[in-house]
Design an enzyme around this catalytic site. Structure first.
Site, short mmCIF file in Angstrom:
data_model
loop_
_atom_site.label_atom_id
_atom_site.label_comp_id
_atom_site.label_asym_id
_atom_site.label_seq_id
_atom_site.Cartn_x
_atom_site.Cartn_y
_atom_site.Cartn_z
N ARG A 43 -9.01 1.35 8.88
CA ARG A 43 -8.46 0.04 9.20
C ARG A 43 -9.48 -0.85 9.93
NH1 ARG A 43 -2.61 0.52 8.34
NH2 ARG A 43 -1.61 -1.39 9.04
N LYS A 100 0.84 -1.21 0.00
CA LYS A 100 0.00 0.00 0.00
C LYS A 100 0.87 1.25 0.00
CE LYS A 100 -2.01 -1.00 3.95
NZ LYS A 100 -1.41 -2.28 4.32
N ARG A 146 0.01 -8.96 13.30
CA ARG A 146 -0.56 -7.94 12.40
C ARG A 146 -1.48 -8.60 11.36
NH1 ARG A 146 4.91 -5.40 10.63
NH2 ARG A 146 3.72 -4.15 9.15
N ARG A 166 12.14 -6.35 4.90
CA ARG A 166 12.18 -4.92 5.26
C ARG A 166 12.73 -4.75 6.68
NH1 ARG A 166 6.69 -1.62 5.10
NH2 ARG A 166 6.17 -3.09 6.74
N ARG A 223 12.69 -1.80 11.13
CA ARG A 223 11.39 -1.45 11.71
C ARG A 223 11.04 -2.45 12.80
NH1 ARG A 223 6.34 0.12 7.83
NH2 ARG A 223 5.12 -1.08 9.32
P1 B4P Z 1 4.67 -1.50 2.16
O1 B4P Z 1 4.23 -0.79 0.92
O2 B4P Z 1 5.49 -0.71 3.10
O3 B4P Z 1 3.48 -2.15 3.00
P2 B4P Z 1 2.23 -1.47 3.65
O4 B4P Z 1 1.14 -2.37 3.22
O5 B4P Z 1 2.09 -0.03 3.30
O6 B4P Z 1 2.60 -1.39 5.22
P3 B4P Z 1 2.03 -1.86 6.62
O7 B4P Z 1 0.58 -2.22 6.53
O8 B4P Z 1 2.98 -2.88 7.10
O9 B4P Z 1 2.25 -0.68 7.61
P4 B4P Z 1 1.47 0.61 8.14
O10 B4P Z 1 2.51 1.64 8.10
O11 B4P Z 1 0.20 0.92 7.41
O12 B4P Z 1 5.43 -2.80 1.66
C1 B4P Z 1 6.02 -3.72 2.53
C2 B4P Z 1 7.36 -4.22 1.98
O13 B4P Z 1 7.17 -4.94 0.75
C3 B4P Z 1 8.35 -3.10 1.66
O14 B4P Z 1 9.62 -3.50 2.07
C4 B4P Z 1 8.29 -2.98 0.13
O15 B4P Z 1 9.52 -2.55 -0.42
C5 B4P Z 1 7.98 -4.39 -0.30
N1 B4P Z 1 7.15 -4.44 -1.50
C6 B4P Z 1 6.06 -3.65 -1.77
N2 B4P Z 1 5.53 -3.99 -2.97
C7 B4P Z 1 6.29 -5.03 -3.46
C8 B4P Z 1 6.22 -5.85 -4.65
N3 B4P Z 1 5.28 -5.67 -5.60
N4 B4P Z 1 7.14 -6.84 -4.79
C9 B4P Z 1 8.08 -7.05 -3.86
N5 B4P Z 1 8.21 -6.32 -2.70
C10 B4P Z 1 7.31 -5.32 -2.52
O16 B4P Z 1 1.04 0.24 9.65
C11 B4P Z 1 1.97 0.00 10.71
C12 B4P Z 1 1.25 0.01 12.08
O17 B4P Z 1 0.69 1.34 12.35
C13 B4P Z 1 0.03 -0.91 12.25
O18 B4P Z 1 0.40 -2.24 12.61
C14 B4P Z 1 -0.77 -0.19 13.38
O19 B4P Z 1 -0.24 -0.47 14.65
C15 B4P Z 1 -0.55 1.27 13.08
N6 B4P Z 1 -1.62 1.88 12.27
C16 B4P Z 1 -1.47 2.39 11.01
N7 B4P Z 1 -2.66 2.86 10.57
C17 B4P Z 1 -3.57 2.67 11.56
C18 B4P Z 1 -4.98 2.93 11.68
N8 B4P Z 1 -5.69 3.52 10.69
N9 B4P Z 1 -5.61 2.58 12.84
C19 B4P Z 1 -4.93 2.01 13.85
N10 B4P Z 1 -3.60 1.72 13.79
C20 B4P Z 1 -2.91 2.05 12.65
#
Ligand code: B4P
Length: 197
Positions: free
Chosen positions: A89, A14, A145, A128, A134
């Site tokens: 979320r 995302k 998670r 990552r 992280r």
């Molecule tokens: P990302 O792109 O970083 O993954 P994400 O889905 O955005 O992140 P996530 O859900 O873990 O974290 P968030 O910050 O929202 O990709 C992950 C990895 O994969 C990276 O290393 C990337 O390079 C790699 N990658 C991506 N696409 C790829 C592809 N096509 N091929 C290969 N590799 C690929 O949330 C973190 C924490 O914050 C939560 O656990 C919660 O505690 C809190 N939080 C955030 N929002 C909240 C909300 N609305 N309510 C309550 N808590 C919240």
């Protein structure tokens, strides 16, 4: 202009995709995860309250998130469009967003769900964790998670598909191929995307 929500399990890409698409569409990328991590790094009151939940892989309580999002979406740069990454979320955050958008006279045009199998998610987040250090990218927290995602966030797939707002995209492809699929979904930004590349 585009107003989009990016849904999907942790590690689905995302953040990666929202960053690229927001740049192409010239709208802000609003990531609750990034906002929380910057509050944790700055040791703000919000950051201190959120940190323990994030380290355990739990959602941060809605009371903290909703105030933060109301303030962010009220900023001037968010008037022309946005991509929400990591918000809503759970169903109560989605209901809050409905009311907030109504108040602001705005409509979310599409909800994009990135589909990726669990084993791929775990591998991405572990990698990552090694690269970026992280704290929540360790195996135990990653498993938690994913459970929290299934219990609290996955119901949003039905919530938005019943309103015909949801589009699912295969996130288990290279970053470039996922971006290409997403560009098709948000057609109105195509011209600008082509100009940037
Ligand atoms: P990302 O792109 O970083 O993954 P994400 O889905 O955005 O992140 P996530 O859900 O873990 O974290 P968030 O910050 O929202 O990709 C992950 C990895 O994969 C990276 O290393 C990337 O390079 C790699 N990658 C991506 N696409 C790829 C592809 N096509 N091929 C290969 N590799 C690929 O949330 C973190 C924490 O914050 C939560 O656990 C919660 O505690 C809190 N939080 C955030 N929002 C909240 C909300 N609305 N309510 C309550 N808590 C919240």
């Amino acid at each position: 202009m585009a107003r989009l929500i990016f849904l999907g399990p942790p590690g689905a890409g995302k953040g990666t995709q929202a960053h690229k698409l927001a740049e192409l569409c010239e709208i802000p990328h609003i990531s609750t995860g990034d906002m929380l991590r910057s509050n944790v790094a700055g040791q703000t009151d919000l950051g201190q309250k959120a940190q323990a939940f994030m380290d355990r892989g739990e959602l941060v309580p809605d009371g903290l998130i909703l105030d933060m999002m109301r303030a962010r979406l009220s900023q001037a740069d968010a008037k022309a469009g946005w991509i929400l990454d990591g918000f809503p979320r759970n169903v109560s955050q989605a209901s809050f967003l409905d009311l907030l958008l109504e108040e602001m006279d705005q409509v979310c045009e599409r909800v994009v769900n990135l589909d990726v199998p669990d084993e791929v998610l775990v591998a991405r987040m572990l990698s990552r964790g090694l690269k970026e250090g992280r704290k929540d990218d360790n195996e135990e927290t990653i498993r938690r998670r994913l459970e929290v995602y299934r219990q609290q966030t996955a119901p949003l797939i039905d919530f938005y598909s019943e309103r015909l707002q949801l589009v699912s995209v295969n996130g288990n492809l290279s970053v470039e191929l996922v971006t290409a699929e997403l560009k098709q979904v948000i057609g109105s930004c195509d011209a600008r995307s082509a100009a940037v590349e």
